[in-house]
Every structure is written in C-alpha cells, then in structure tokens.
Scaffold this active site. Structure first.
Site, short mmCIF file in Angstrom:
data_model
loop_
_atom_site.label_atom_id
_atom_site.label_comp_id
_atom_site.label_asym_id
_atom_site.label_seq_id
_atom_site.Cartn_x
_atom_site.Cartn_y
_atom_site.Cartn_z
N ALA A 62 44.21 -2.24 -13.47
CA ALA A 62 43.47 -3.02 -12.40
C ALA A 62 42.50 -4.03 -13.26
CB ALA A 62 42.96 -2.45 -11.38
N GLY A 63 42.19 -5.19 -12.75
CA GLY A 63 41.09 -6.07 -13.10
C GLY A 63 41.41 -7.07 -14.00
N ASP A 65 44.79 -8.98 -13.44
CA ASP A 65 45.48 -9.76 -12.64
C ASP A 65 44.96 -9.54 -11.28
OD1 ASP A 65 47.13 -11.84 -11.34
OD2 ASP A 65 48.78 -11.10 -12.09
N ASN A 111 31.73 -5.48 -18.83
CA ASN A 111 31.86 -6.28 -17.79
C ASN A 111 31.22 -5.80 -16.52
OD1 ASN A 111 33.69 -5.91 -15.15
ND2 ASN A 111 34.50 -4.34 -16.56
N ARG A 112 30.42 -6.83 -15.73
CA ARG A 112 30.11 -6.77 -14.70
C ARG A 112 30.42 -7.60 -13.81
NH1 ARG A 112 25.59 -7.63 -17.93
NH2 ARG A 112 24.91 -9.94 -17.64
N PHE A 115 33.92 -7.34 -8.76
CA PHE A 115 35.00 -7.65 -7.64
C PHE A 115 34.94 -9.20 -7.29
CE2 PHE A 115 34.91 -2.88 -5.98
CZ PHE A 115 35.52 -2.60 -7.02
N ASN A 139 45.28 -2.25 -5.81
CA ASN A 139 43.94 -1.67 -6.19
C ASN A 139 42.99 -2.24 -5.17
OD1 ASN A 139 41.27 -1.31 -7.31
ND2 ASN A 139 42.12 0.04 -9.12
N ASN A 172 39.87 2.22 -5.41
CA ASN A 172 38.89 1.93 -6.31
C ASN A 172 37.50 2.56 -5.80
OD1 ASN A 172 37.19 1.50 -8.50
ND2 ASN A 172 37.75 -0.67 -8.44
N SER A 175 34.38 1.64 -9.82
CA SER A 175 33.76 0.67 -10.49
C SER A 175 32.14 0.65 -10.47
CB SER A 175 34.00 -0.75 -9.72
OG SER A 175 33.27 -1.74 -10.27
N ASN A 177 30.00 -1.83 -10.60
CA ASN A 177 29.55 -2.87 -10.78
C ASN A 177 29.24 -3.40 -9.01
OD1 ASN A 177 29.38 -3.36 -13.46
ND2 ASN A 177 31.62 -3.87 -13.25
N THR A 178 29.81 -2.32 -8.13
CA THR A 178 29.47 -2.81 -6.67
C THR A 178 28.48 -1.49 -6.25
OG1 THR A 178 31.65 -3.65 -6.29
CG2 THR A 178 30.26 -2.70 -4.50
N LYS A 214 41.13 6.41 -8.07
CA LYS A 214 40.75 5.98 -9.33
C LYS A 214 39.20 6.61 -9.46
CE LYS A 214 40.61 2.35 -12.85
NZ LYS A 214 41.16 0.89 -13.20
N ASN A 243 38.09 4.79 -14.91
CA ASN A 243 37.54 3.43 -15.01
C ASN A 243 36.49 3.16 -16.07
OD1 ASN A 243 36.64 0.86 -13.83
ND2 ASN A 243 37.19 1.75 -11.93
N THR A 244 35.71 2.24 -16.01
CA THR A 244 34.75 1.83 -17.24
C THR A 244 33.59 2.92 -17.04
OG1 THR A 244 33.76 0.28 -15.84
CG2 THR A 244 35.34 -0.50 -17.21
N GLY A 269 37.50 -0.03 -23.81
CA GLY A 269 38.13 0.04 -24.84
C GLY A 269 37.95 1.08 -25.83
C1 FMN Z 1 36.85 -7.11 -17.39
C2 FMN Z 1 37.33 -5.88 -16.77
C3 FMN Z 1 37.38 -6.01 -15.35
C4 FMN Z 1 37.77 -4.89 -14.74
N1 FMN Z 1 38.13 -4.84 -13.27
C5 FMN Z 1 38.43 -3.75 -12.67
C6 FMN Z 1 38.72 -3.83 -11.12
O1 FMN Z 1 38.70 -4.79 -10.61
N2 FMN Z 1 39.11 -2.66 -10.61
C7 FMN Z 1 39.44 -1.49 -11.24
O2 FMN Z 1 39.84 -0.49 -11.03
N3 FMN Z 1 39.21 -1.33 -12.71
C8 FMN Z 1 38.73 -2.65 -13.33
N4 FMN Z 1 38.49 -2.31 -14.64
C9 FMN Z 1 38.75 -1.28 -15.44
C10 FMN Z 1 39.99 -1.03 -16.05
O3 FMN Z 1 41.19 -1.09 -15.08
C11 FMN Z 1 40.16 0.13 -16.86
O4 FMN Z 1 40.09 1.10 -16.04
C12 FMN Z 1 39.07 0.21 -17.88
O5 FMN Z 1 39.07 -0.92 -18.43
C13 FMN Z 1 39.62 1.34 -19.20
O6 FMN Z 1 40.64 1.00 -19.50
P1 FMN Z 1 40.68 0.03 -21.11
O7 FMN Z 1 40.08 0.87 -21.98
O8 FMN Z 1 42.13 0.29 -21.57
O9 FMN Z 1 40.10 -1.24 -20.91
C14 FMN Z 1 38.16 -3.64 -15.36
C15 FMN Z 1 37.87 -3.66 -16.71
C16 FMN Z 1 37.49 -4.74 -17.43
C17 FMN Z 1 37.54 -4.81 -19.10
#
Ligand code: FMN
Length: 338
Positions: A62-63, A65, A111-112, A115, A139, A172, A175, A177-178, A214, A243-244, A269
């Site tokens: 997620a995040g 698209d 990222n912050r 949503f 999501n 979700n 996150s 950031n909320t 999640k 998640n992050t 990452g």
């Molecule tokens: C720019 C960005 C925006 C994200 N937005 C969302 C989000 O809207 N909803 C969500 O559940 N996770 C979001 N994520 C988290 C990712 O879905 C994923 O859980 C997280 O980046 C860890 O995976 P990765 O290390 O492969 O990036 C976002 C991640 C990034 C980098």
C-alpha cells in the site's frame, strides 16, 4: 537494456514527489494507450491465501497507488496483487510538502505523506474499471481530523464504498503519520474496531471477503502477542507486517544525522529488513499457524522474498525496493523464485 537504471541518476535528481507524479503521468498514458501485455507466471508460483487465488506471491504494498490509477500497469509488470490506498473516507491533502525523502546510498525512504487521499468515493468509482486477473486489496485509514474515538465510523464509511470493489480489505492502524492512529493497535481499541468491521462485513453480505490488519514494526514482543490473540479471537482473516518504522536506530550513524535532519516520518527499505523480519518471526510464533501473514518491509530480492515465504509468510509485498531498482526488479524476483 534496463531503461530505469539508465535514467535513475536523472530521476533521482528530481524532487521525489515530482518524480512520482511524472512516473504516474507516464504510467497513466501507457495504460490508456494500449492493452498492456501481461507476463505469464508458471503454475509453480501460484498461491492460495485467505481463500483467494494469487498468480504469484509477490504484491505491491500500500501507499504507491493510493488512488487505483495504475492497476493495468502493475499487472503488466507482473505483480500478483496490488494493495490500493491508504484510502480515507473523505478526501484530504495529507501533510505539507516536503514529505517524501529518498536516500539511495542506503536504499532508504523517509515519508510523512499523512494519507493524501482523493477519498473513498473517487477511488471506488475508479475501481469499477479495474482489470481482471489481478488481486486487488483496499487499504483503509481514517481522516486526520476524525477523533481517535470515532475511528470506527471512518473505517466503516470507507469500507462501505471500497469493499464491494476489491478482493480483500486491509485495515491500516499502523501508519506513523496520522496522529494517534497507531493507538488503535492497543487490544482495548483493536477489539471494538475489528468487531465493528466484521459486523459491517456481515451486514453487507461480504463475509467471504478477507479482512486483514496491517501492523507496525515498532511493537514490543508482549504487545505483539496480545494483538495476535485479539486478531485471532476476532475472526479476521490475516495480518500484514510491517508498515514503516519510527526507529531511527535502524540507520547507521553517518546517515542517521541526515535522516533526522529531515524531520518526522516512517522509514522503509533496506534498513527496515532486519527489524521487520524479527517482528514477523515473533508474530508467526504467536500465531502458531492460526491465520496467514503477509510479509512486507525491506524485501528487495528473490532471496528476501523466498526467505520470508520459507519462514512462514503466505505472500510478500514490496514498495521501496521498486523505487530504487525499477520495474525490472519484479521480473528478477520472479526468475529467482522460479
Ligand atoms: C512513500 C510511502 C508511502 C506509504 N504509504 C502507505 C499507506 O498509505 N498505507 C500503508 O498501509 N502503508 C504505506 N506505506 C508503507 C508500505 O506499504 C510498506 O509497509 C513499507 O514501506 C515497508 O515496505 P518496504 O520496505 O518494501 O517499502 C508507505 C510507504 C512509503 C515509502
């Protein structure tokens, strides 16, 4: 030739959100321009999870698209599933810019976004034209201004519009950031949230549609165990981890100062890999096979994905690695998995 690798120095000179918007503009044109070819996956890659058939275990997290604008494109790249969103019930702009930072030297993203969402009605209308042959998840999150105590109303409002258009739903609650969102992971908040969502699912006669949760990587082992018990007892279908992270300790010191200078946000990452893996290990231990887990966080190669599946995950999702490696990564992961 890997066009993305050739263009990467140029792409990475652009502001990350400008690059994102350019790529999406290009992708949308590609989708409109022609029926995109889709790679055929061998039967050996097929997976069944929470009652759904996946052509491959690899999905887009997620995040990326958020508005379901590029589904034919992701399908053409070879993803087996795409998690659209996070979608909030009402449109909202997200946090002020800059809110997205990449650190290519470490394969790290901060990222912050907060949503940024067109809102559930717009995304649901777009999902009505989704391509076949791709598993699509929705999501869901809450609007920023909605008080924590009314979160269930927001998830329900988004669910009513999105659930009829997708194959599974992910809640979700992780996150960073909320403000306050992650408090919904606490068992006393989680129980009524999951119960309320499952009631709505029943009311809408969508009992057969998987409902996933999640989770964040920043939960203590004892909290994780309690959350797993609440999730299993509730009767939802599975978990996504992770998640992050808010933990700056995953970044090595020379880069950590630079990351910290950019301010608040979640990290993803390569540096998240070890932490997310450890959290998944704890979740799998607590789960004892009682529901499936989708692996996410720091996965960036066939070895990573295979490792996560071997350790017990049903499926795997990527995000950050795609930004650094480009679309050929998906083909490479599939070749490795084969
Ligand atoms: C720019 C960005 C925006 C994200 N937005 C969302 C989000 O809207 N909803 C969500 O559940 N996770 C979001 N994520 C988290 C990712 O879905 C994923 O859980 C997280 O980046 C860890 O995976 P990765 O290390 O492969 O990036 C976002 C991640 C990034 C980098």
């Amino acid at each position: 030739m890997d066009l993305y690798a050739a263009l990467r120095p140029l792409i990475f000179r652009l502001d990350p959100e400008t690059a994102h918007n350019l790529a999406f503009g290009l992708g949308e044109r590609l989708c409109a321009w022609s029926p995109l070819p889709r790679p055929e996956h061998p039967a050996s890659l097929r997976r069944k999870a929470f009652g759904l058939d996946f052509p491959t275990p690899l999905g887009l997290a997620a995040g990326l698209d958020k508005g379901a604008t590029l589904l034919p494109f992701w399908k053409a790249l070879g993803f087996g599933h795409v998690e659209v969103g996070t979608v909030t019930p009402r449109p909202q702009p997200g946090n002020p810019k800059p809110r997205l930072f990449r650190f290519p030297q470490a394969g790290l993203i901060l990222n912050r976004m907060g949503f940024n969402s067109e809102g559930a009605a717009v995304v649901a209308a777009r999902l009505k034209h989704r391509p076949t042959g791709l598993v699509v998840g929705g999501n869901l999150g809450k609007n920023k201004e909605t008080p924590e105590g009314q979160a269930l109303d927001d998830y329900c409002a988004a669910y009513r519009l999105i659930a009829p258009e997708v194959d599974y739903i992910a809640l979700n609650v992780s996150s960073p950031n909320t403000p306050g969102l992650r408090n919904l992971q606490a068992p006393e908040a989680l129980k009524p949230l999951l119960a309320g969502m499952l009631d709505l699912r029943k009311e809408m006669a969508l009992e057969r549609q998987p409902l996933l949760l999640k989770l964040a990587p920043d939960l203590a082992p004892e909290d994780l165990a309690a959350i797993v018990e609440v999730a299993v007892a509730s009767g939802i279908s599975g978990l996504i981890a992770t998640n992050t992270t808010l933990d700056r300790g995953i970044v090595d010191p020379p880069l950590r100062d630079l990351v910290e200078s950019k301010g608040a946000g979640g990290l993803s990452g390569v540096p998240l890999k070890g932490k997310a893996r450890e959290v998944r290990r704890q979740i799998l231990l607590a789960l004892r096979g009682r529901m499936p887990l989708v692996a996410c966080g720091g996965l960036g190669s066939a070895e990573d994905v295979k490792g996560a599946l071997d350790e017990g995950a049903a499926l795997a999702q990527i995000y950050s690695a795609l930004i650094f490696e480009g679309p050929t990564l998906i083909q490479r992961i599939h070749s490795g998995l084969r």
